[in-house]
Design a protein around this motif. Structure first.
Motif, PDB file in Angstrom:
ATOM      1  N   LYS A   9      10.217 -15.878  -6.323  1.00  0.00           N
ATOM      2  CA  LYS A   9       9.622 -17.138  -5.866  1.00  0.00           C
ATOM      3  C   LYS A   9       8.635 -16.955  -4.711  1.00  0.00           C
ATOM      4  O   LYS A   9       8.267 -17.926  -4.038  1.00  0.00           O
ATOM      5  N   LYS A  10       8.180 -15.715  -4.490  1.00  0.00           N
ATOM      6  CA  LYS A  10       7.175 -15.452  -3.464  1.00  0.00           C
ATOM      7  C   LYS A  10       5.897 -14.963  -4.131  1.00  0.00           C
ATOM      8  O   LYS A  10       5.946 -14.287  -5.165  1.00  0.00           O
ATOM      9  N   ASP A  11       4.761 -15.318  -3.560  1.00  0.00           N
ATOM     10  CA  ASP A  11       3.464 -14.909  -4.098  1.00  0.00           C
ATOM     11  C   ASP A  11       2.952 -13.665  -3.371  1.00  0.00           C
ATOM     12  O   ASP A  11       2.984 -13.597  -2.135  1.00  0.00           O
ATOM     13  N   TYR A  12       2.479 -12.694  -4.155  1.00  0.00           N
ATOM     14  CA  TYR A  12       1.904 -11.469  -3.613  1.00  0.00           C
ATOM     15  C   TYR A  12       0.559 -11.211  -4.276  1.00  0.00           C
ATOM     16  O   TYR A  12       0.362 -11.542  -5.443  1.00  0.00           O
ATOM     17  N   LYS A  13      -0.353 -10.594  -3.533  1.00  0.00           N
ATOM     18  CA  LYS A  13      -1.642 -10.216  -4.091  1.00  0.00           C
ATOM     19  C   LYS A  13      -1.861  -8.722  -3.906  1.00  0.00           C
ATOM     20  O   LYS A  13      -1.599  -8.181  -2.820  1.00  0.00           O
ATOM     21  N   ILE A  14      -2.317  -8.060  -4.971  1.00  0.00           N
ATOM     22  CA  ILE A  14      -2.628  -6.636  -4.907  1.00  0.00           C
ATOM     23  C   ILE A  14      -3.974  -6.383  -5.578  1.00  0.00           C
ATOM     24  O   ILE A  14      -4.451  -7.197  -6.372  1.00  0.00           O
ATOM     25  N   ASN A  15      -4.557  -5.252  -5.253  1.00  0.00           N
ATOM     26  CA  ASN A  15      -5.828  -4.850  -5.865  1.00  0.00           C
ATOM     27  C   ASN A  15      -5.551  -3.653  -6.767  1.00  0.00           C
ATOM     28  O   ASN A  15      -5.311  -2.547  -6.274  1.00  0.00           O
ATOM     29  N   LEU A  16      -5.570  -3.871  -8.069  1.00  0.00           N
ATOM     30  CA  LEU A  16      -5.248  -2.818  -9.022  1.00  0.00           C
ATOM     31  C   LEU A  16      -6.298  -1.712  -9.066  1.00  0.00           C
ATOM     32  O   LEU A  16      -6.038  -0.631  -9.599  1.00  0.00           O
ATOM     33  N   SER A  17      -7.461  -1.959  -8.512  1.00  0.00           N
ATOM     34  CA  SER A  17      -8.511  -0.941  -8.491  1.00  0.00           C
ATOM     35  C   SER A  17      -8.390   0.002  -7.290  1.00  0.00           C
ATOM     36  O   SER A  17      -9.204   0.910  -7.121  1.00  0.00           O
ATOM     37  N   LYS A  18      -7.331  -0.199  -6.464  1.00  0.00           N
ATOM     38  CA  LYS A  18      -7.122   0.661  -5.303  1.00  0.00           C
ATOM     39  C   LYS A  18      -5.717   1.248  -5.307  1.00  0.00           C
ATOM     40  O   LYS A  18      -4.896   0.981  -4.416  1.00  0.00           O
ATOM     41  N   PRO A  19      -5.407   2.087  -6.297  1.00  0.00           N
ATOM     42  CA  PRO A  19      -4.079   2.694  -6.373  1.00  0.00           C
ATOM     43  C   PRO A  19      -3.891   3.778  -5.316  1.00  0.00           C
ATOM     44  O   PRO A  19      -4.839   4.447  -4.907  1.00  0.00           O
ATOM     45  N   LEU A  20      -2.659   3.963  -4.886  1.00  0.00           N
ATOM     46  CA  LEU A  20      -2.298   5.014  -3.931  1.00  0.00           C
ATOM     47  C   LEU A  20      -1.309   5.943  -4.633  1.00  0.00           C
ATOM     48  O   LEU A  20      -0.109   5.666  -4.710  1.00  0.00           O
ATOM     49  N   ASP A  21      -1.831   7.023  -5.155  1.00  0.00           N
ATOM     50  CA  ASP A  21      -1.033   7.965  -5.938  1.00  0.00           C
ATOM     51  C   ASP A  21      -0.180   8.816  -4.995  1.00  0.00           C
ATOM     52  O   ASP A  21      -0.702   9.469  -4.097  1.00  0.00           O
ATOM     53  N   ILE A  22       1.144   8.802  -5.200  1.00  0.00           N
ATOM     54  CA  ILE A  22       2.020   9.595  -4.334  1.00  0.00           C
ATOM     55  C   ILE A  22       2.735  10.693  -5.134  1.00  0.00           C
ATOM     56  O   ILE A  22       3.820  11.142  -4.757  1.00  0.00           O
ATOM     57  N   SER A  23       2.105  11.127  -6.216  1.00  0.00           N
ATOM     58  CA  SER A  23       2.654  12.242  -6.995  1.00  0.00           C
ATOM     59  C   SER A  23       1.981  13.546  -6.588  1.00  0.00           C
ATOM     60  O   SER A  23       0.916  13.551  -5.963  1.00  0.00           O
ATOM     61  N   MET A  24       2.605  14.646  -6.939  1.00  0.00           N
ATOM     62  CA  MET A  24       2.020  15.970  -6.743  1.00  0.00           C
ATOM     63  C   MET A  24       1.421  16.458  -8.063  1.00  0.00           C
ATOM     64  O   MET A  24       2.019  16.257  -9.119  1.00  0.00           O
ATOM     65  N   PRO A  25       0.272  17.110  -8.016  1.00  0.00           N
ATOM     66  CA  PRO A  25      -0.262  17.719  -9.238  1.00  0.00           C
ATOM     67  C   PRO A  25       0.554  18.950  -9.618  1.00  0.00           C
ATOM     68  O   PRO A  25       1.170  19.581  -8.757  1.00  0.00           O
ATOM     69  N   LEU A  26       0.577  19.272 -10.908  1.00  0.00           N
ATOM     70  CA  LEU A  26       1.261  20.476 -11.380  1.00  0.00           C
ATOM     71  C   LEU A  26       0.223  21.519 -11.756  1.00  0.00           C
ATOM     72  O   LEU A  26      -0.665  21.250 -12.565  1.00  0.00           O
TER      73      LEU A  26
END
Length: 248
Positions: A9-26
């Motif tokens: 029941k709360k409203d949130y706004k995000i920008n899908l064009s600004k992802p923050l990747d927190i994975s490691m490359p292999l």
């Protein structure tokens, strides 16, 4: 690309064009992060007879074989099947991929010869009561985490009481930048894993643990939306790519 999300029941706004990747490359060499006493991953052209799967070697395409262990070689997400006799797949356990998350930063405290994360630290750090996912960044936090060789180094870990506290708070998805939430050598006790999944009680089959993330210092603590995707391996664990989205 902006999105409005209604959650509890709360409203949130995000920008899908600004992802923050927190994975490691292999990577297929010795600079890849590593743990659990195994060799580094390999990414190399497939060879069969006179065929070598490399354009540089004369093939029409690059056709690589990849050999790795998801637990040892980078960002991975695991389900309770990691510690059960019966086979359980993370690909079946994780069937929803978007969660309200909180990112916290902690400096593990020294207890004897170990560095640990305690219940009290989590109680002091967690602010968002609605989050279903918790992302833990440990200090010190440098880019060397992406190439570190963890075997026989006794990395920090969560105390059983800390994992139990997260379960009781309703954290369903736990993410951390360490090779495990448990002590490297604990004679198979796996106290934190068992506490988080309630292994000896009402087992949380939908709960996941993601290890070996890396959260750059440029990403501030606070609330985010988390997109957690795994490669569709039918295995207890799979390589994953957790991505955070800042809440406006």
């Amino acid at each position: 690309m902006k999105a409005k999300i209604i959650y509890k029941k709360k409203d949130y706004k995000i920008n899908l064009s600004k992802p923050l990747d927190i994975s490691m490359p292999l990577k297929g060499d010795q600079t890849n992060v590593n743990a659990w006493y195994v060799n580094h991953p390999k990414i190399e052209p497939h060879k069969e007879g006179d065929f070598i799967g490399s354009v540089a070697a004369g093939a029409s395409t690059n056709f690589n074989d990849i050999s790795f262990n998801p637990h040892a070689h980078g960002t991975h997400t695991e389900c309770v099947g990691h510690i059960t006799k019966d086979f359980k797949s993370v690909n079946k356990a994780l069937n929803s991929y978007f969660f309200l998350a909180e990112l916290i930063t902690l400096a593990p405290g020294k207890v004897g010869n170990d560095f640990v994360i305690s219940k009290k630290q989590l109680q002091n750090a967690i602010k968002n009561a609605d989050a279903a996912a918790l992302v833990i960044r440990t200090l010190p936090n440098t880019a060397t985490k992406i190439t570190r060789q963890y075997s026989n180094t006794n990395p920090p870990y969560l105390l059983e009481e800390a994992a139990m506290y997260l379960r009781e708070k309703g954290i369903t998805h736990l993410l951390i930048d360490l090779p495990s939430i448990d002590k490297e050598k604990d004679n198979g006790a796996l106290l934190a894993h068992k506490a988080f999944w309630d292994f000896n009680g009402d087992v949380r089959h939908k709960a996941t643990i993601t290890e070996f993330i890396y959260v750059p210092n440029t990403i501030a603590d606070g609330a985010y939306f988390l997109n957690l995707q795994v490669a569709p391996f039918e295995n207890d664990a799979s390589p994953s790519r957790p991505v955070l989205y800042k809440i406006k």
